[in-house]
Design a protein around this motif. Structure first.
Motif, short mmCIF file in Angstrom:
data_model
loop_
_atom_site.label_atom_id
_atom_site.label_comp_id
_atom_site.label_asym_id
_atom_site.label_seq_id
_atom_site.Cartn_x
_atom_site.Cartn_y
_atom_site.Cartn_z
N VAL A 174 27.78 64.37 32.23
CA VAL A 174 28.95 63.74 31.35
C VAL A 174 30.20 64.19 31.91
N GLY A 175 30.16 65.73 32.47
CA GLY A 175 31.44 66.06 32.86
C GLY A 175 31.89 65.64 33.98
N ILE A 176 30.87 65.22 34.98
CA ILE A 176 31.08 64.65 36.32
C ILE A 176 31.67 63.23 36.03
N VAL A 177 31.06 62.53 35.03
CA VAL A 177 31.53 61.23 34.86
C VAL A 177 32.86 60.96 34.23
N VAL A 178 33.51 62.07 33.49
CA VAL A 178 34.60 62.14 33.03
C VAL A 178 35.63 62.13 34.12
N VAL A 179 35.44 63.00 35.16
CA VAL A 179 36.29 63.27 36.18
C VAL A 179 36.45 62.08 36.99
N LEU A 180 35.17 61.24 37.20
CA LEU A 180 35.14 60.06 37.96
C LEU A 180 35.83 59.09 37.12
N THR A 181 35.83 59.22 36.17
CA THR A 181 36.57 58.07 35.17
C THR A 181 38.07 58.11 35.32
N VAL A 182 38.56 59.27 35.36
CA VAL A 182 39.86 59.62 35.43
C VAL A 182 40.34 59.29 36.82
N SER A 183 39.48 59.76 37.72
CA SER A 183 39.85 59.50 39.26
C SER A 183 39.92 57.72 39.62
N LEU A 184 39.01 57.14 38.98
CA LEU A 184 38.86 55.69 39.17
C LEU A 184 40.20 55.14 38.46
N SER A 185 40.18 55.28 37.25
CA SER A 185 41.52 54.80 36.55
C SER A 185 42.87 54.84 37.08
N THR A 186 43.11 56.22 37.50
CA THR A 186 44.21 56.62 38.21
C THR A 186 44.31 55.78 39.53
N ALA A 187 43.52 55.75 40.32
CA ALA A 187 43.58 55.06 41.56
C ALA A 187 43.97 53.60 41.63
N ALA A 188 43.24 53.03 40.47
CA ALA A 188 43.27 51.65 40.41
C ALA A 188 44.83 51.27 39.64
N PHE A 189 45.28 52.24 38.78
CA PHE A 189 46.54 51.93 38.02
C PHE A 189 47.49 52.17 38.64
N ASP A 190 47.56 53.20 39.75
CA ASP A 190 49.01 53.23 40.40
C ASP A 190 49.04 52.34 41.65
N SER A 191 47.93 51.79 41.90
CA SER A 191 48.05 50.75 42.87
C SER A 191 48.62 49.61 42.24
N LEU A 192 47.96 49.14 41.10
CA LEU A 192 48.50 47.93 40.37
C LEU A 192 50.16 48.05 39.87
N GLN A 193 50.52 49.39 39.56
CA GLN A 193 51.91 49.63 39.24
C GLN A 193 52.83 49.33 40.51
N SER A 194 52.34 49.80 41.55
CA SER A 194 53.22 49.64 42.70
C SER A 194 53.36 48.21 43.28
N ALA A 195 52.32 47.68 43.07
CA ALA A 195 52.15 46.18 43.60
C ALA A 195 52.84 45.52 42.64
N MET A 196 53.12 45.62 41.20
CA MET A 196 53.85 44.95 40.49
C MET A 196 55.31 44.93 40.78
N VAL A 197 55.68 46.06 40.91
CA VAL A 197 57.09 46.55 41.19
C VAL A 197 57.58 45.97 42.53
N SER A 198 56.71 46.08 43.53
CA SER A 198 57.05 45.59 44.81
C SER A 198 57.08 44.01 44.82
N THR A 199 56.17 43.50 44.14
CA THR A 199 56.12 41.81 44.08
C THR A 199 57.30 41.35 43.35
N GLY A 200 57.65 42.12 42.23
CA GLY A 200 58.79 41.56 41.53
C GLY A 200 60.07 41.78 42.10
N SER A 201 60.33 42.81 42.91
CA SER A 201 61.44 43.03 43.83
C SER A 201 61.55 42.16 44.82
N ASN A 202 60.63 41.72 45.60
CA ASN A 202 60.42 40.77 46.46
C ASN A 202 60.59 39.29 46.29
#
Length: 532
Positions: A315-343
């Motif tokens: 379960v501990g491995i899955v917790v770290v996996l979850t945080v890694s998955l979520s952070t990776a996806a979320f910062d990509s969406l964040q940067s994409a939204m800002v770049s898209t809006g700016s452009n």
């Protein structure tokens, strides 16, 4: 479930976030002198393997721990294989279409820039709106999934994990922009792949399948839903990937077309394997007796029911996996939204610090909606229906022989596709209210009828019919006006302001400016196509 202790759960979650924050801040410091152009995009800078890791990290997210096991419990092996392949194979599209669009629009870094040059401002703004809505929905889905997973796996309130993740990604994304997201996704993508391998081996060793449950579950058999999904999922996911600016930014970031093709090919194989492994936990949950349980539970939590039979360290491995998955996806969406809006909305004329402030501001509405814990699958499906209506009429313009296709047809087709879904739903259910609810797919995808299938047939076909109807209307009006005014009818002439493909061949060496991925003065191109 061998749940980690409260102290261990806190350590796993917040030390992982701390590591990502420290990494992000360190890289931001190294690149503290980057230009606004580099903050928004990194055109022509990345080789194949980093691209592959980025596509993997961007294509996944913590929501996969709900959706793929769920489909396995409902549509069995057939549904799981269809879902995994439908999610992975569209990544190859960027390797195929990316070079074409980059030659037509070398200064751009998102699909909306080509749309502006081909179809005009109105169509580009419509696509931008759909893109921003999609990114917003995906960010909400990501935080909602994170909160539910942390609540289920640890003794921590998932609210705090959501707030910490928003803080961490907002800090390093506002400082480093797209480049920081790209580098952190490399690290997070590698971590995710490693943890998936460890998790797959561990689950295989620690679970014990009851062969009698395998036979009685019927999950190895084909089903009506499984056959329906063969059409629904490829249409839904393929078209929706066009709306994900993060994918296009990574496409334009590839150093060469060869790097792009290799990177997307590696990512496709890896994503297909990962999603199949994750979805197979739904099958294992059914075959070990963990699901449906007593009282019966939803298939969306099959993965977590299976974890109840495993040791705490798993379960501990899955917790770290979850945080890694979520952070990776979320910062990509964040940067994409800002770049898209700016452009798209401000043509990259905003001051650097206003762009950074935008990164901070968009997080508040996302977090507020996400904390209501909406259905992750329903969020994805709403976005899929929007794209299924719009993308078929948009891509007609990629064919140079269809120079007569204008932005008016694209916008009319996109809106008409949604109207067609409503009309279908009203006829199918016999009332307008249920027809409107079908636009939100409130009964989800997994219903024992033809409503969802019909919606995803009505959206693209209706969009094309309305688009060609709008084309006929425009041509008719322009012909009448030409006759009335005594002018030559020129609606089928190739317009001088249409974007023509670059004369450079796919194998040609890019210019120094392209190689550095810089748009002079970070200004978006001024060329605009024709709406009418």
């Amino acid at each position: 479930m061998g749940q980690p202790s409260y102290a261990a759960s806190n350590a796993l979650v917040y030390l992982t976030y701390g590591a990502f924050l420290a990494t992000g801040l360190w890289i931001s410091w190294l690149w503290r002198g980057q230009s606004k152009a580099d903050f928004l995009a990194s055109n022509r800078t990345q080789k194949a393997f980093p691209l592959a890791l980025n596509f993997i990290a961007s294509a996944l997210g913590s929501g996969i721990l709900f959706t793929y096991p769920e489909i396995a419990t409902i549509a069995g092996v057939q549904g799981l294989v269809v879902y995994a392949l439908s999610s992975a194979l569209p990544l190859l599209l960027f390797g195929f279409l990316g070079p074409i669009i980059r030659r037509k629009c070398p200064e751009g870094f998102v699909l909306t820039e080509w749309t502006r040059q081909r179809y005009g401002v109105v169509a580009a703004l419509y696509l931008s709106l759909m893109t921003l809505i999609t990114l917003f929905l995906y960010m909400v889905a990501e935080l909602s999934a994170l909160q539910q997973i942390i609540n289920a796996l640890t003794g921590i309130n998932g609210l705090w994990a959501v707030l910490v993740q928003c803080f961490v990604t907002t800090i390093y994304t506002s400082l480093g922009g797209f480049r920081i997201s790209f580098v952190t996704d490399n690290i997070q993508g590698a971590i995710v792949v490693g943890l998936i391998i460890i998790g797959a081996i561990t689950v295989g060793l620690e679970t014990h399948v009851d062969k009698s449950l395998v036979r009685s579950s019927n999950l190895l058999d084909a089903s009506l839903l499984g056959w329906q999904l063969i059409y629904i999922l490829p249409v839904a996911i393929l078209t929706n990937d066009f709306f994900i600016s993060g994918f296009w930014m990574r496409t334009f970031a590839s150093k060469t077309d060869k790097d792009l093709r290799i990177g997307t090919s590696i990512a496709t194989v890896a994503v297909a394997i990962i999603l199949t492994f994750v979805g197979a936990t739904g099958l294992l949950a059914a075959w070990t007796g963990a699901w449906p349980g007593d009282p019966p539970q939803e298939g969306s939590i099959a993965f977590f029911l299976l974890l109840e039979k495993l040791p705490a360290w798993v379960v501990g491995i899955v917790v770290v996996l979850t945080v890694s998955l979520s952070t990776a996806a979320f910062d990509s969406l964040q940067s994409a939204m800002v770049s898209t809006g700016s452009n798209d909305l401000f043509r990259n004329k905003l001051n650097f610090w206003w762009i950074r402030l935008a990164v901070v501001l968009i997080i508040f509405p996302v977090a507020v909606v996400a904390l209501k814990s909406p259905s992750v699958l329903q969020i994805y499906l709403i976005s899929d229906l929007l794209s299924a209506s719009f993308i078929p009429v948009l891509v007609i313009g990629l064919n140079g022989k269809c120079h007569w296709w204008r932005g008016f047809e694209v916008v009319a087709g996109g809106l008409g596709g949604l109207l067609t879904v409503f009309i279908f739903g009203a006829i199918y259910y016999g009332n307008a209210r249920d027809g409107a609810n079908l636009l939100l797919l409130q009964q989800s995808l997994y219903v024992d009828d033809w409503s969802a299938f019909g919606a995803f047939v009505a959206a693209p076909i209706g969009g094309l019919l309305w688009g060609f109807g709008a084309f006929g209307l425009r041509i008719g009006v322009q012909w009448i006006l030409a006759k009335y005014r005594g002018r030559r009818f020129d609606a089928f002439d190739r317009s001088g302001d249409e974007v023509q493909p670059s004369s450079a061949r796919p194998g040609d060496r890019p210019s120094d400016e392209e190689h550095q991925g810089r748009v002079p003065d970070a200004k978006a191109p001024s060329t605009s196509g024709r709406f009418l």
